[in-house]
Motif scaffolding. Structure first.
Motif, PDB file in Angstrom:
ATOM      1  N   LYS A  58       0.847  -1.198   0.000  1.00 51.76           N
ATOM      2  CA  LYS A  58       0.000   0.000   0.000  1.00 51.76           C
ATOM      3  C   LYS A  58       0.885   1.252   0.000  1.00 51.76           C
ATOM      4  O   LYS A  58       0.616   2.220  -0.728  1.00 51.76           O
ATOM      5  CB  LYS A  58      -0.921  -0.010   1.219  1.00 51.76           C
ATOM      6  CG  LYS A  58      -1.774   1.229   1.390  1.00 51.76           C
ATOM      7  CD  LYS A  58      -2.745   1.446   0.240  1.00 51.76           C
ATOM      8  CE  LYS A  58      -3.907   0.494   0.287  1.00 51.76           C
ATOM      9  NZ  LYS A  58      -4.942   0.844  -0.722  1.00 51.76           N
ATOM     10  N   ILE A  59       1.940   1.233   0.796  1.00 54.59           N
ATOM     11  CA  ILE A  59       2.892   2.343   0.818  1.00 54.59           C
ATOM     12  C   ILE A  59       3.546   2.518  -0.544  1.00 54.59           C
ATOM     13  O   ILE A  59       3.623   3.630  -1.089  1.00 54.59           O
ATOM     14  CB  ILE A  59       3.967   2.099   1.907  1.00 54.59           C
ATOM     15  CG1 ILE A  59       3.353   2.234   3.302  1.00 54.59           C
ATOM     16  CG2 ILE A  59       5.158   3.049   1.739  1.00 54.59           C
ATOM     17  CD1 ILE A  59       4.268   1.798   4.432  1.00 54.59           C
ATOM     18  N   ALA A  60       3.991   1.410  -1.116  1.00 51.16           N
ATOM     19  CA  ALA A  60       4.685   1.464  -2.410  1.00 51.16           C
ATOM     20  C   ALA A  60       3.779   1.958  -3.532  1.00 51.16           C
ATOM     21  O   ALA A  60       4.253   2.553  -4.506  1.00 51.16           O
ATOM     22  CB  ALA A  60       5.243   0.087  -2.749  1.00 51.16           C
ATOM     23  N   SER A  61       2.482   1.753  -3.396  1.00 51.19           N
ATOM     24  CA  SER A  61       1.538   2.179  -4.439  1.00 51.19           C
ATOM     25  C   SER A  61       1.499   3.706  -4.586  1.00 51.19           C
ATOM     26  O   SER A  61       1.018   4.231  -5.588  1.00 51.19           O
ATOM     27  CB  SER A  61       0.135   1.655  -4.136  1.00 51.19           C
ATOM     28  OG  SER A  61      -0.446   2.341  -3.025  1.00 51.19           O
ATOM     29  N   THR A  62       2.018   4.421  -3.596  1.00 48.87           N
ATOM     30  CA  THR A  62       2.011   5.888  -3.647  1.00 48.87           C
ATOM     31  C   THR A  62       3.231   6.444  -4.370  1.00 48.87           C
ATOM     32  O   THR A  62       3.324   7.652  -4.587  1.00 48.87           O
ATOM     33  CB  THR A  62       1.985   6.475  -2.224  1.00 48.87           C
ATOM     34  OG1 THR A  62       3.233   6.196  -1.564  1.00 48.87           O
ATOM     35  CG2 THR A  62       0.838   5.904  -1.411  1.00 48.87           C
ATOM     36  N   GLY A  63       4.167   5.570  -4.687  1.00 48.21           N
ATOM     37  CA  GLY A  63       5.412   6.012  -5.312  1.00 48.21           C
ATOM     38  C   GLY A  63       6.597   6.017  -4.370  1.00 48.21           C
ATOM     39  O   GLY A  63       7.725   6.288  -4.782  1.00 48.21           O
ATOM     40  N   VAL A  64       6.361   5.708  -3.107  1.00 51.80           N
ATOM     41  CA  VAL A  64       7.468   5.610  -2.142  1.00 51.80           C
ATOM     42  C   VAL A  64       8.274   4.356  -2.457  1.00 51.80           C
ATOM     43  O   VAL A  64       7.723   3.266  -2.595  1.00 51.80           O
ATOM     44  CB  VAL A  64       6.925   5.549  -0.692  1.00 51.80           C
ATOM     45  CG1 VAL A  64       8.034   5.196   0.291  1.00 51.80           C
ATOM     46  CG2 VAL A  64       6.289   6.881  -0.323  1.00 51.80           C
ATOM     47  N   LYS A  65       9.588   4.532  -2.555  1.00 48.57           N
ATOM     48  CA  LYS A  65      10.452   3.418  -2.952  1.00 48.57           C
ATOM     49  C   LYS A  65      11.381   2.932  -1.842  1.00 48.57           C
ATOM     50  O   LYS A  65      12.023   1.902  -1.987  1.00 48.57           O
ATOM     51  CB  LYS A  65      11.293   3.827  -4.169  1.00 48.57           C
ATOM     52  CG  LYS A  65      10.487   4.140  -5.422  1.00 48.57           C
ATOM     53  CD  LYS A  65      11.402   4.546  -6.571  1.00 48.57           C
ATOM     54  CE  LYS A  65      10.606   4.721  -7.867  1.00 48.57           C
ATOM     55  NZ  LYS A  65       9.616   5.815  -7.776  1.00 48.57           N
TER      56      LYS A  65
END
Length: 331
Positions: free
Chosen positions: A154-161
């Motif tokens: 879910k975090i990664a879906s925002t663009g956070v890598k």
């Protein structure tokens, strides 16, 4: 912006990693990534912004860690962090203190993945800086791979890598923040599982790392390590990290560091900084070697009181040159 290298990071620590501590640590290490203390969005937006955000270019690369759960406030702060020339902005999802929970940020947000995603999306869309997250692996009775992996995705879906995983769950009721750093058991295995299942993400492991051998071992499984208390209590540990992890043998001696931090302290005092605000961070500089008690005692007697006499800073340098170093060398 400075190049961001998170192979080894110094953790954000409340009442510890302020700008004076970061300057001191940077004297020892040129390669580690440094983080601010967690700063609440309200303190940035409603307080004396320069007081909490300004820092020396010498500290770079340095990340700003923030606490909050308002999409609007986090978005505003992300842009401000860019204006102040930070290299990264990091959202705290790991602090378990009651005060932090009351203000609805920190570790309690692990229970609210949708809100976290909204916050991060707002941050990512507001800045060119890398947006990263520091989180625990679970909370209370929840410590399982399925929940954590879903949360990470879910975090990664925002663009956070980049995600920093403190390999302990947070106990939100009944434990102090200090107890939350030692009582929940470390679970390195679940961090490795997250990396294996999310190979495109940069996963940084945090928690209980105290030696260069442990760092090397973790780097076989994840992309980087974050170390907190063992560096704050023994800052010259960074010299070992420079030599053994970054292959840098050009590390200043403790005595050279004393000379430079004294120069820095005298400059800062002229700007209105108190002596103890700088020197309190240096207590552990000689940790583990003969002469350490002399150093701690001199600091305690002369440097750590609120109204410490600035003239004694110069005297301290003479003491180190002519007394404590001899003690260290003779023993």
């Amino acid at each position: 912006m400075s190049k961001v290298n998170r192979k080894v990071c110094v953790a954000p620590m409340m009442d510890c990693t302020d700008r004076h501590d970061r300057y001191f640590l940077r004297l020892i290490s040129k390669n580690v990534m440094l983080y601010s203390e967690m700063i609440a969005t309200g303190a940035i937006l409603k307080g004396k912004q320069k007081n909490v955000l300004e820092f020396s270019e010498f500290e770079k690369p340095v990340a700003l860690q923030v606490g909050g759960s308002s999409v609007k406030e986090l978005s505003e702060v992300s842009k401000i962090a860019e204006d102040y020339n930070y290299d990264e902005i990091n959202l705290n999802l790991g602090c378990p203190s009651k005060k932090v929970q009351k203000n609805k940020f920190g570790a309690c947000l692990i229970k609210e993945p949708e809100l976290v995603a909204e916050c991060l999306l707002g941050m990512v869309n507001s800045t060119k800086l890398p947006v990263t997250v520091k989180t625990r692996i679970g909370f209370d009775d929840v410590e399982n791979f399925e929940y954590l992996d879903k949360f990470i995705k879910k975090i990664a879906s925002t663009g956070v890598k980049t995600i920093i995983l403190h390999a302990r769950k947070a106990i939100l009721k009944g434990l102090s923040p200090r107890d939350n750093l030692r009582i929940p058991k470390l679970n390195y295995k679940i961090v490795k599982q997250i990396k294996d299942n999310n190979p495109s993400l940069e996963i940084i492991i945090n928690g209980g790392i105290t030696t260069t051998e442990q760092i090397k071992e973790h780097l076989n499984n994840v992309d980087g390590v974050m170390i907190g208390r063992s560096i704050y209590h023994s800052p010259y540990f960074l010299a070992d990290i420079e030599r053994e992890i970054f292959n840098n043998n050009n590390v200043p001696s403790r005595e050279e560091i004393v000379k430079k931090i004294v120069e820095y302290c005298l400059t800062e005092v002229k700007k209105g900084t108190r002596v103890n605000q700088v020197m309190r961070h240096t207590v552990g500089l000689f940790h583990g070697i003969n002469g350490a008690n002399f150093w701690k005692r001199y600091l305690s007697d002369n440097m750590l009181v609120r109204d410490a006499d600035v003239s004694k800073v110069n005297y301290m340098l003479d003491i180190v040159k002519h007394n404590s170093i001899n003690i260290i060398e003779k023993n």
